[in-house]
Design an enzyme around this catalytic site. Structure first.
Site, PDB file in Angstrom:
ATOM      1  N   HIS A  90      46.895  44.669  42.724  1.00  0.00           N
ATOM      2  CA  HIS A  90      47.149  45.439  41.497  1.00  0.00           C
ATOM      3  C   HIS A  90      47.159  44.549  40.264  1.00  0.00           C
ATOM      4  CE1 HIS A  90      48.838  47.999  38.446  1.00  0.00           C
ATOM      5  NE2 HIS A  90      49.710  47.033  38.211  1.00  0.00           N
ATOM      6  N   CYS A 108      43.112  50.865  40.226  1.00  0.00           N
ATOM      7  CA  CYS A 108      43.047  49.996  41.402  1.00  0.00           C
ATOM      8  C   CYS A 108      43.377  50.760  42.681  1.00  0.00           C
ATOM      9  CB  CYS A 108      43.990  48.802  41.250  1.00  0.00           C
ATOM     10  SG  CYS A 108      45.731  49.136  41.594  1.00  0.00           S
ATOM     11  N   ASP A 158      39.281  22.483  38.215  1.00  0.00           N
ATOM     12  CA  ASP A 158      39.880  21.606  37.219  1.00  0.00           C
ATOM     13  C   ASP A 158      39.816  20.163  37.711  1.00  0.00           C
ATOM     14  OD1 ASP A 158      41.845  21.352  39.109  1.00  0.00           O
ATOM     15  OD2 ASP A 158      43.307  22.587  38.064  1.00  0.00           O
ATOM     16  N   SER A 159      40.228  19.242  36.845  1.00  0.00           N
ATOM     17  CA  SER A 159      40.075  17.827  37.190  1.00  0.00           C
ATOM     18  C   SER A 159      41.132  17.343  38.171  1.00  0.00           C
ATOM     19  CB  SER A 159      40.164  16.976  35.919  1.00  0.00           C
ATOM     20  OG  SER A 159      41.489  16.996  35.409  1.00  0.00           O
ATOM     21  N   ASP A 218      42.578  31.261  32.553  1.00  0.00           N
ATOM     22  CA  ASP A 218      43.090  31.268  33.922  1.00  0.00           C
ATOM     23  C   ASP A 218      44.591  31.150  33.852  1.00  0.00           C
ATOM     24  OD1 ASP A 218      44.177  28.470  35.244  1.00  0.00           O
ATOM     25  OD2 ASP A 218      42.987  28.159  33.440  1.00  0.00           O
ATOM     26  N   CYS A 233      45.960  53.183  35.883  1.00  0.00           N
ATOM     27  CA  CYS A 233      45.239  52.123  36.588  1.00  0.00           C
ATOM     28  C   CYS A 233      44.333  52.696  37.670  1.00  0.00           C
ATOM     29  CB  CYS A 233      46.243  51.145  37.206  1.00  0.00           C
ATOM     30  SG  CYS A 233      45.471  49.777  38.104  1.00  0.00           S
ATOM     31  N   CYS A 254      47.205  51.659  43.076  1.00  0.00           N
ATOM     32  CA  CYS A 254      47.698  52.786  42.268  1.00  0.00           C
ATOM     33  C   CYS A 254      47.088  54.109  42.718  1.00  0.00           C
ATOM     34  CB  CYS A 254      47.405  52.543  40.794  1.00  0.00           C
ATOM     35  SG  CYS A 254      48.449  51.261  40.052  1.00  0.00           S
TER      36      CYS A 254
END
Length: 376
Positions: free
Chosen positions: A339, A310, A90-91, A270, A308, A313
């Site tokens: 997670h 991941c 970002d700026s 984001d 899930c 999990c």
């Protein structure tokens, strides 16, 4: 940058963005790596457990520490952090505005005091591009004049007029530097402002989208306004944005925000929410949020989210994660972050699949139905 629309379903879009470092399939959520690292994780964690194709780094923070020239000397962001995929930076304008108690905006740029040592700095449209050239990000954001809401009509009008002037200066400078061989593999996005006022959003979008930018962002939302006002503003604004370029909604948000704004035509997101909430004990699941601090999880052998995939999990119980959190064990911050980010990125994959299969409305309905049915 190469950009193509793979499929649309209503206003929802599944697209592919090709940068110098990765292929990004949208809708996409970009984990926030403020100072060159996603908090609690390293590049190996990202590559192994999360597998994002793009993350965000913060121009303001990297400029102040370790300094963009140091990053450039160390191989720019990719070489310095060892994260090999795409970066968006970002700026720094939002951080200069929000982290300093003494900010002055003039026609040339933003003067601010460092939150680290109080030293004074001046960000101009050209300077933030020079900083991001040193950082070597794949996508850079330009300096804009953001406005905290609520604000007067006069302040919002001044903001969009200044943002347009800075955008004109920025794109001319960026293309000039590319002609000199600087930043030839980098891309640049402009940021649409205007608060929640439709006329101002239309004016800002039309003025900016007439310029030679590689993509466009919607900024200045999720700053205190009601969710529905944010959704309505996004829906109004996207109609003025080019169909053949990426659309990025900055700093948003909850899983519900992602679903709602994908349905309104946004490609990129984001937010610090998944990482920050993980550190505070809130874990996101397919059926809503889990507050891992609750005593009801003391002997709960089930995973955070049975649906899930991941690593967390698949390996650990809610009871163990609650224990780690209450013990303030550093391991918890890593596991909770893995997670939450996995959940966010998997949600984006599910939405992309639904768009490609032209069943996004059904996906959205099921997304909300599960949250109503299985609250924890």
């Amino acid at each position: 940058m190469e950009f193509q629309i793979d499929k649309t379903d209503g206003k929802a879009r599944a697209c592919t963005i090709q940068t110098a470092h990765s292929t990004v399939q949208t809708p996409v959520f970009m984990p926030v790596g403020t100072v060159g690292a996603v908090k609690a994780l390293d590049a190996l964690d990202l590559a192994t457990f999360i597998q994002p194709q793009i993350i965000l780094a913060n121009t303001y923070h990297m400029y102040l520490r370790p300094n963009d020239k140091v990053v450039a000397k160390m191989g720019k962001l990719h070489g310095f952090t060892k994260y090999p995929k795409s970066f968006l930076t970002d700026s720094g304008g939002f951080q200069a505005f929000s982290l300093s108690n003494n900010v002055k905006i003039d026609e040339g740029g933003i003067t601010f005091a460092s939150h680290i040592d109080g030293s004074r700095h001046y960000f101009t449209p050209k300077k933030v591009i020079d900083i991001q050239h040193n950082l070597g990000s794949d996508i850079m954001m330009i300096l804009d004049d953001l406005v905290a809401l609520p604000a007067t009509q006069e302040r919002i009008q001044a903001s969009i007029e200044r943002t347009t002037r800075w955008a004109e200066e920025s794109i001319a400078y960026f293309r000039e530097k590319q002609a000199q061989g600087v930043g030839v593999e980098q891309n640049i996005f402009a940021i649409i402002q205007g608060g929640t006022d439709r006329a101002f959003r239309e004016k800002s979008a039309k003025e900016l989208c007439a310029l030679d930018y590689d993509g466009f962002a919607i900024g200045g939302l999720s700053v205190g306004e009601a969710n529905q006002d944010m959704y309505d503003t996004v829906e109004w604004t996207t109609q003025f944005m080019p169909e053949n370029k990426p659309r990025y909604l900055m700093g948003v948000g909850t899983p519900e925000d992602l679903v709602e704004n994908v349905s309104r035509g946004v490609d990129m997101f984001d937010c610090v929410m998944p990482t920050r909430n993980a550190r505070n004990g809130t874990l996101f699941t397919s059926f809503g949020k889990v507050n891992i601090k609750k005593a009801c999880y003391t002997t709960d052998e089930s995973p955070i989210d049975p649906e899930c995939g991941c690593m967390v999990c698949q390996t650990y119980s809610r009871a163990y994660l609650r224990h780690l959190y209450r013990a303030r064990e550093i391991t918890y911050f890593r596991l909770g972050t893995i997670h939450n980010l996995y959940y966010y990125l998997d949600l984006m994959k599910q939405m992309r699949e639904a768009i490609l299969e032209e069943r996004f409305d059904a996906f959205k309905e099921a997304f909300y139905a599960k949250r109503q049915k299985e609250k924890v």
